[in-house]
Scaffold this motif. Sequence first.
Motif, mmCIF file in Angstrom:
data_model
loop_
_atom_site.group_PDB
_atom_site.id
_atom_site.type_symbol
_atom_site.label_atom_id
_atom_site.label_comp_id
_atom_site.label_asym_id
_atom_site.label_seq_id
_atom_site.Cartn_x
_atom_site.Cartn_y
_atom_site.Cartn_z
ATOM 1 N N GLU A 139 0.245 10.221 3.365
ATOM 2 C CA GLU A 139 0.000 9.686 4.707
ATOM 3 C C GLU A 139 -0.838 10.659 5.538
ATOM 4 O OE1 GLU A 139 3.962 6.944 5.513
ATOM 5 O OE2 GLU A 139 4.021 9.080 6.011
ATOM 6 N N ALA A 172 4.783 -2.898 1.824
ATOM 7 C CA ALA A 172 3.995 -3.543 2.875
ATOM 8 C C ALA A 172 2.838 -4.377 2.340
ATOM 9 C CB ALA A 172 3.461 -2.482 3.837
ATOM 10 N N ARG A 188 9.378 10.324 -1.472
ATOM 11 C CA ARG A 188 9.238 10.430 -0.013
ATOM 12 C C ARG A 188 8.309 11.590 0.370
ATOM 13 N NH1 ARG A 188 14.721 9.416 -0.225
ATOM 14 N NH2 ARG A 188 15.188 11.620 0.069
ATOM 15 N N ARG A 243 4.745 1.993 -1.346
ATOM 16 C CA ARG A 243 6.009 2.690 -1.084
ATOM 17 C C ARG A 243 6.787 2.026 0.042
ATOM 18 N NH1 ARG A 243 10.486 4.346 -1.104
ATOM 19 N NH2 ARG A 243 11.173 6.460 -0.750
ATOM 20 N N ARG A 244 6.072 1.537 1.044
ATOM 21 C CA ARG A 244 6.712 0.882 2.193
ATOM 22 C C ARG A 244 7.008 -0.597 1.944
ATOM 23 N NH1 ARG A 244 3.286 2.998 7.429
ATOM 24 N NH2 ARG A 244 3.721 5.209 7.171
ATOM 25 N N ASN A 289 4.755 10.730 -0.518
ATOM 26 C CA ASN A 289 4.273 9.710 0.408
ATOM 27 C C ASN A 289 3.894 10.328 1.748
ATOM 28 O OD1 ASN A 289 3.812 6.801 0.841
ATOM 29 N ND2 ASN A 289 5.325 7.091 2.446
#
Length: 159
Positions: free
Chosen positions: A16, A71, A9, A68-69, A12
């Motif tokens: 981001e 997506a 986390r 990670r998401r 990440n």
Amino acid sequence: MGWVHALSRGINRGVEITVGVLAMAMALVTGLQVFFRYGLNHSLFWSEEVGRILLVWITFLGATVAYRRKAHVGIDVAVRRLAPAARRALERFLLGLSGVFFVVLIAYGLRFIRFIAHQKTAALGLPMGLPYTVIPLSGVVFLIHAVSLALESEKPPSS
């Protein structure tokens, strides 16, 4: 193993922010190039090279955020029809397979950087290894996320 999730986390979140800063820098460089070329009739010799390097970094690092998401685009019509236990087993298998790919990305990325270490970029004369450092770096980030996601998939589903 909560530290793995916290590490994933934290990394990440840092990625981001980095991607956001790189995107703003790319927009600024591109805007400057347009202004100089059409407003001042003078081209910035370095802007295309910088823009291209930033785009590559944004792409690789952005892919780790999407991973990670969870997506990334996927076709899960068949997977959704599996029993929960089979679905978890398939997810673990695919995470393991992804992990192997991420190790290959790291190993061959480092190997490639060593191969081109003596070369320089055309406009700025930067070491060619600099733009390509994102390959093994993103592989490490992907691998950390894969371990975190694999540990999450071991938890039984909550009712």
